[in-house]
Design a protein around this motif. Structure first.
Motif, PDB file in Angstrom:
ATOM      1  N   PHE B  42      15.753   7.446  -5.901  1.00 34.52           N
ATOM      2  CA  PHE B  42      14.476   7.202  -6.200  1.00 34.52           C
ATOM      3  C   PHE B  42      13.559   6.923  -5.080  1.00 34.52           C
ATOM      4  O   PHE B  42      12.483   7.803  -5.106  1.00 34.52           O
ATOM      5  CB  PHE B  42      14.262   5.963  -6.940  1.00 34.52           C
ATOM      6  N   ARG B  43      13.915   6.515  -3.838  1.00 33.88           N
ATOM      7  CA  ARG B  43      12.815   6.396  -2.948  1.00 33.88           C
ATOM      8  C   ARG B  43      12.646   7.884  -2.177  1.00 33.88           C
ATOM      9  O   ARG B  43      11.513   7.888  -1.966  1.00 33.88           O
ATOM     10  CB  ARG B  43      13.526   5.391  -1.935  1.00 33.88           C
ATOM     11  N   GLN B  44      13.541   8.625  -2.156  1.00 38.45           N
ATOM     12  CA  GLN B  44      13.639   9.904  -1.555  1.00 38.45           C
ATOM     13  C   GLN B  44      12.807  10.788  -2.395  1.00 38.45           C
ATOM     14  O   GLN B  44      12.051  11.598  -1.887  1.00 38.45           O
ATOM     15  CB  GLN B  44      15.099  10.652  -1.263  1.00 38.45           C
ATOM     16  N   GLN B  45      12.896  10.524  -3.656  1.00 35.04           N
ATOM     17  CA  GLN B  45      12.058  11.080  -4.698  1.00 35.04           C
ATOM     18  C   GLN B  45      10.615  11.161  -4.480  1.00 35.04           C
ATOM     19  O   GLN B  45       9.856  12.065  -4.404  1.00 35.04           O
ATOM     20  CB  GLN B  45      12.546  10.983  -6.221  1.00 35.04           C
ATOM     21  N   VAL B  46      10.418   9.771  -4.249  1.00 36.87           N
ATOM     22  CA  VAL B  46       9.103   9.307  -4.092  1.00 36.87           C
ATOM     23  C   VAL B  46       8.532   9.882  -2.785  1.00 36.87           C
ATOM     24  O   VAL B  46       7.343  10.354  -2.790  1.00 36.87           O
ATOM     25  CB  VAL B  46       8.996   7.640  -4.351  1.00 36.87           C
ATOM     26  N   THR B  47       9.361   9.721  -1.701  1.00 37.19           N
ATOM     27  CA  THR B  47       8.852  10.615  -0.495  1.00 37.19           C
ATOM     28  C   THR B  47       8.575  11.844  -0.638  1.00 37.19           C
ATOM     29  O   THR B  47       7.632  12.433  -0.275  1.00 37.19           O
ATOM     30  CB  THR B  47      10.021  10.315   0.431  1.00 37.19           C
ATOM     31  N   ILE B  48       9.491  12.377  -1.357  1.00 38.07           N
ATOM     32  CA  ILE B  48       9.270  14.152  -1.647  1.00 38.07           C
ATOM     33  C   ILE B  48       8.043  14.302  -2.463  1.00 38.07           C
ATOM     34  O   ILE B  48       7.244  15.088  -2.190  1.00 38.07           O
ATOM     35  CB  ILE B  48      10.363  14.854  -1.936  1.00 38.07           C
ATOM     36  N   LEU B  49       7.884  13.340  -3.351  1.00 42.71           N
ATOM     37  CA  LEU B  49       6.648  13.784  -4.165  1.00 42.71           C
ATOM     38  C   LEU B  49       5.154  13.486  -3.364  1.00 42.71           C
ATOM     39  O   LEU B  49       4.467  14.477  -3.705  1.00 42.71           O
ATOM     40  CB  LEU B  49       6.808  12.478  -5.535  1.00 42.71           C
ATOM     41  N   LYS B  50       5.294  12.498  -2.391  1.00 44.16           N
ATOM     42  CA  LYS B  50       4.177  12.240  -1.758  1.00 44.16           C
ATOM     43  C   LYS B  50       3.943  13.646  -0.835  1.00 44.16           C
ATOM     44  O   LYS B  50       2.709  13.971  -0.928  1.00 44.16           O
ATOM     45  CB  LYS B  50       4.188  10.921  -1.205  1.00 44.16           C
ATOM     46  N   SER B  51       4.809  13.859  -0.335  1.00 43.35           N
ATOM     47  CA  SER B  51       4.906  14.820   0.719  1.00 43.35           C
ATOM     48  C   SER B  51       4.280  16.394   0.022  1.00 43.35           C
ATOM     49  O   SER B  51       3.684  16.955   0.501  1.00 43.35           O
ATOM     50  CB  SER B  51       6.089  15.266   1.559  1.00 43.35           C
ATOM     51  N   PHE B  52       5.027  16.436  -1.183  1.00 43.47           N
ATOM     52  CA  PHE B  52       4.929  17.746  -1.980  1.00 43.47           C
ATOM     53  C   PHE B  52       3.392  17.619  -2.471  1.00 43.47           C
ATOM     54  O   PHE B  52       2.634  18.782  -2.520  1.00 43.47           O
ATOM     55  CB  PHE B  52       6.001  17.802  -2.962  1.00 43.47           C
ATOM     56  N   GLY B  53       2.919  16.529  -3.101  1.00 47.82           N
ATOM     57  CA  GLY B  53       1.523  16.420  -3.679  1.00 47.82           C
ATOM     58  C   GLY B  53       0.380  16.575  -2.502  1.00 47.82           C
ATOM     59  O   GLY B  53      -0.365  17.354  -2.607  1.00 47.82           O
ATOM     60  N   LEU B  54       0.610  15.992  -1.389  1.00 49.30           N
ATOM     61  CA  LEU B  54      -0.403  16.034  -0.367  1.00 49.30           C
ATOM     62  C   LEU B  54      -0.550  17.545   0.411  1.00 49.30           C
ATOM     63  O   LEU B  54      -1.357  18.176   0.602  1.00 49.30           O
ATOM     64  CB  LEU B  54      -0.331  15.209   0.909  1.00 49.30           C
ATOM     65  N   GLY B  55       0.912  18.000   0.329  1.00 48.82           N
ATOM     66  CA  GLY B  55       0.999  19.599   0.794  1.00 48.82           C
ATOM     67  C   GLY B  55       0.279  20.469  -0.219  1.00 48.82           C
ATOM     68  O   GLY B  55      -0.358  21.493   0.271  1.00 48.82           O
ATOM     69  N   MET B  56       0.589  20.199  -1.372  1.00 49.02           N
ATOM     70  CA  MET B  56      -0.144  21.030  -2.261  1.00 49.02           C
ATOM     71  C   MET B  56      -1.511  21.231  -2.467  1.00 49.02           C
ATOM     72  O   MET B  56      -2.034  22.169  -2.383  1.00 49.02           O
ATOM     73  CB  MET B  56       0.742  20.982  -3.667  1.00 49.02           C
ATOM     74  N   VAL B  57      -2.208  19.933  -2.202  1.00 52.83           N
ATOM     75  CA  VAL B  57      -3.392  19.843  -2.301  1.00 52.83           C
ATOM     76  C   VAL B  57      -4.112  20.672  -1.152  1.00 52.83           C
ATOM     77  O   VAL B  57      -4.956  21.542  -1.093  1.00 52.83           O
ATOM     78  CB  VAL B  57      -3.934  18.505  -2.017  1.00 52.83           C
ATOM     79  N   GLN B  58      -3.299  20.641   0.124  1.00 56.55           N
ATOM     80  CA  GLN B  58      -3.693  21.155   1.199  1.00 56.55           C
ATOM     81  C   GLN B  58      -3.504  22.799   1.113  1.00 56.55           C
ATOM     82  O   GLN B  58      -4.350  23.524   1.432  1.00 56.55           O
ATOM     83  CB  GLN B  58      -2.971  20.622   2.541  1.00 56.55           C
ATOM     84  N   PHE B  59      -2.343  22.992   0.463  1.00 58.79           N
ATOM     85  CA  PHE B  59      -1.975  24.557   0.514  1.00 58.79           C
ATOM     86  C   PHE B  59      -3.086  25.411  -0.335  1.00 58.79           C
ATOM     87  O   PHE B  59      -3.495  26.440   0.070  1.00 58.79           O
ATOM     88  CB  PHE B  59      -0.494  24.629  -0.066  1.00 58.79           C
TER      89      PHE B  59
END
Lengths: 397, 279
Positions: B42-59
């Motif tokens: 779960f923790r890694q899922q949340v880590t990836i979710l946060k990174s992916f979310g911020l990354g997509m906003v930026q992308f």
């Protein structure tokens, strides 16, 4: 636009350019605190891959780690360590990557008789030290470095140093990412490290502290199962250590272990080691064959380009009925044991601190019961048995 | 006042442009799809979710900033509406500044929508039991199980940093659009963005003992004068709550000041160049 306004705007540009330049110089050292790669030995930052331009470092790191797991199950061990480097570079806060990488380096590169390649130990330690530098606030990385010293290197004083650091830090709940009290086994392992290093008084104090901390933990996390067991274990271990302290204090240096060890060449890269030692079954005599003057390397930063010319072999020889005997065959392991040096030292050691409890009842915490005899060596307060045999390269080849 | 009217018009025009809306929809879809990551704990899922979310906003924000920045002024020239605008009592600097402000507001609105979708997805992911209760029409249970994550404020800071980064990128694109064609500007702005992200390389080169002494000042000057987009790349401590973040607020403020100053430089330069431009 009038000349006056234009001059004003150009002046403004000069001032603003000076400001941004000064600000950039000011931000550069600050930026290092918040960006990955702070203490990795890749100095150029993480911007070399396209995904990092759009801020997907942690996603790439997570996916690479999934792929690394596949490498492990495929037996492609050599590919794992570079992946560990890349993943910890992309995301230096994925602590399980440091942990797994160090475990892999320490245990999984083995010879044909399942002895690990000890030349990777400095790399493993350096990786965990990097993990500590990048994750200094939680117990995990300190515990892992302590455990490496406790379980693999058998340097209990060093392990106690790192367990002590772990035992004053919190954990992060893997389910929520929120901080919580560290697991209770951390304090227990610290107490065991004190015991094994012969620091009995510190062990007693730690078990007393463990009882108090475990009771508090059981109260705070009443919903979790099994916490009361840790309290009971701590109480039992305190009673045991106090009993052992009392009985072992009565030991006098009168015990002759009648230690002797021999080495015999059977064939090129194949030899037999055997000997006698009057200690309880289950003890192990540690055999180290290494280049003469061998000293474990120190890696200031993580790298895995070990010195391929070094030879270091460590094996633990099981003692049964006062005897030990093993055939060491390294014929198929020339990459791990290159035998490039002209001379080697085969060292047979029995260290009472690294023996089972019942053996220490006979030998004492630090070997205090061992009488003066051949091969008795004093290491600080400890008394160990050690025999060295110098070998020529031709003896081994 | 004139500037503000142009800014409002720019916002209206941008919101009517299909391509920007397509990017916005793609961004929202990308953020929502991150809910489906099933692997790891779960923790890694949340880590990836946060990174992916911020990354997509930026992308997707990068596309919006560049496409908007390179087209605003050249499209007025191509469609000859610039003549109508400048024939009225509108000063040239008011036109450039108005266009830029309109772009900044449009960009802000897009980032706000993408960021809000990301934070909503994050809140859903980290409050799964509460939503399960809601699915069972247990409203009291929903309220009881809902937990406000302290990480959301950090993620909002991350989104703000993405906005500052893209505002600077839009300013670069608008500055070049004053005197470049759209195609050339697209590649030039993209190149500046990539070079600006690589500024840690020039920083390393400037301090490396292997660099020739004569080149060091050049690298240093290059490092401090090129817009440094890498300053905003601080999502890692925001993604990991256990990492020390003591001074991060102050750092973000300084990085924002840097971006604001550089943006003003580009707008002023744009104004000066546009004054001399024949339209």
């Amino acid at each position: 636009m009038s000349q006056g306004k234009k001059a004003f705007l150009i002046g403004l540009l000069v001032v603003l350019f000076a400001f941004v330049a000064a600000m950039q110089v000011h931000l550069d050292p600050l930026r290092a605190k918040f960006q990955p790669g702070k203490v990795t030995n890749i100095q150029l930052g993480t911007q070399f891959i396209a995904a990092t331009l759009i801020g997907l470092k942690e996603v790439v790191g997570g996916l690479l780690w999934v792929r690394t797991d596949e490498f492990f199950h495929e037996g492609n061990y050599d590919a794992i360590i570079p992946m560990v480097r890349i993943v910890t570079w992309l995301d230096p806060h994925q602590m399980n990557v440091y942990e797994t990488g160090a475990w892999h380096l320490s245990y999984n590169f083995t010879d044909s008789q399942e002895r690990s390649d000890r030349r990777y130990i400095p790399a493993s330690k350096a990786l965990l030290r990097e993990g500590i530098q990048n994750n200094p606030r939680t117990y995990d990385m300190y515990f892992q470095l302590g455990w490496l010293n406790f379980n693999k290197v058998l340097d209990y004083a060093e392990s106690a140093k790192w367990f002590k650091e772990a035992n004053i830090r919190d954990a992060v709940d893997p389910a929520t990412g929120r901080r919580k009290t560290r697991p209770q086994f951390v304090g227990h392992t610290l107490a065991h490290a004190y015991e094994n290093s012969g620091n009995v008084d510190a062990a007693v104090r730690q078990w007393q502290e463990n009882i108090r901390a475990n009771e508090e933990y059981a109260r705070r996390y009443a919903r979790e199962e099994g916490n009361q067991v840790m309290v009971d274990v701590a109480r039992n271990n305190l009673a045991l250590v106090l009993r052992e302290k009392e009985t072992r204090a009565k030991l006098t240096p009168t015990y002759n272990a009648k230690f002797e060890a021999h080495w015999e060449r059977i064939a090129p890269r194949k030899f037999r080691v055997w000997g006698t030692i009057n200690v309880p079954n289950g003890c192990r005599v540690r055999l180290q064959i290494a280049d003469r003057g061998f000293k474990e390397a120190f890696f200031g930063s993580f790298r895995w380009d070990i010195d391929q010319s070094q030879t270091i072999l460590i094996d633990d020889l099981y003692v049964r009925d006062g005897k030990f005997n093993r055939t060491i065959d390294i014929e198929r392991d020339s990459a791990i044991y290159p035998l490039k040096a002209e001379e080697y030292v085969a060292t047979f050691t029995l260290d009472p601190r690294k023996t089972p409890r019942e053996a220490r009842d006979v030998l004492g915490w630090m070997g205090s019961a061992l009488a003066d005899q051949p091969y008795l060596v004093k290491q600080g307060d400890a008394r160990i048995l050690q025999k060295e045999i110098v070998l020529k390269r031709s003896d081994l080849l | 006042m004139t500037t503000w009217v142009i800014a409002k018009n720019t916002l209206g025009e941008a919101m009517r442009r299909k391509i920007l809306n397509v990017f916005l929809i793609l961004a929202l879809g990308s953020v929502i799809i991150s809910l489906t990551f099933p692997f790891l704990d779960f923790r890694q899922q949340v880590t990836i979710l946060k990174s992916f979310g911020l990354g997509m906003v930026q992308f997707w924000g990068i596309f919006i900033a560049i496409i908007m920045g390179i087209t605003l002024i050249p499209s007025d020239v191509d469609q000859r509406t610039i003549y109508t605008i400048l024939s009225k009592p509108v000063k040239r600097y008011e036109y450039v500044v108005g266009r830029f402000l309109g772009a900044a507001i449009t960009l802000g609105l897009n980032i706000f929508l993408m960021g809000a979708a990301f934070l909503l997805v994050f809140a859903v992911k980290t409050n799964a039991p509460a939503f399960t209760a809601l699915g069972n029409y247990d409203f009291r249970g929903f309220l009881g199980l809902w937990q406000w994550s302290s990480e959301i404020s950090g993620l909002m800071g991350g989104i703000a940093m993405v906005y500052m980064k893209l505002l600077l990128l839009a300013a670069v694109a608008i500055f070049f659009s004053v005197f470049m064609s759209m195609t050339v500007n697209f590649f030039l702005s993209s190149a500046v963005f990539i070079i600006g992200n690589l500024s840690s390389v020039t920083e390393s080169m400037a301090s490396s003992p292997n660099t020739a002494a004569v080149l060091k000042p050049l690298y240093k000057a290059f490092h401090v004068l090129v817009p440094n987009f890498g300053n905003y790349d601080i999502q890692n401590p925001l993604i990991h709550p256990d990492v020390p973040q003591a001074d991060i607020g102050m750092y973000m403020l300084k990085a924002a000041l840097y971006g604001l100053a550089y943006t003003i430089i580009l707008v002023v330069l744009g104004v000066l160049v546009f004054q001399r431009k024949e339209v």
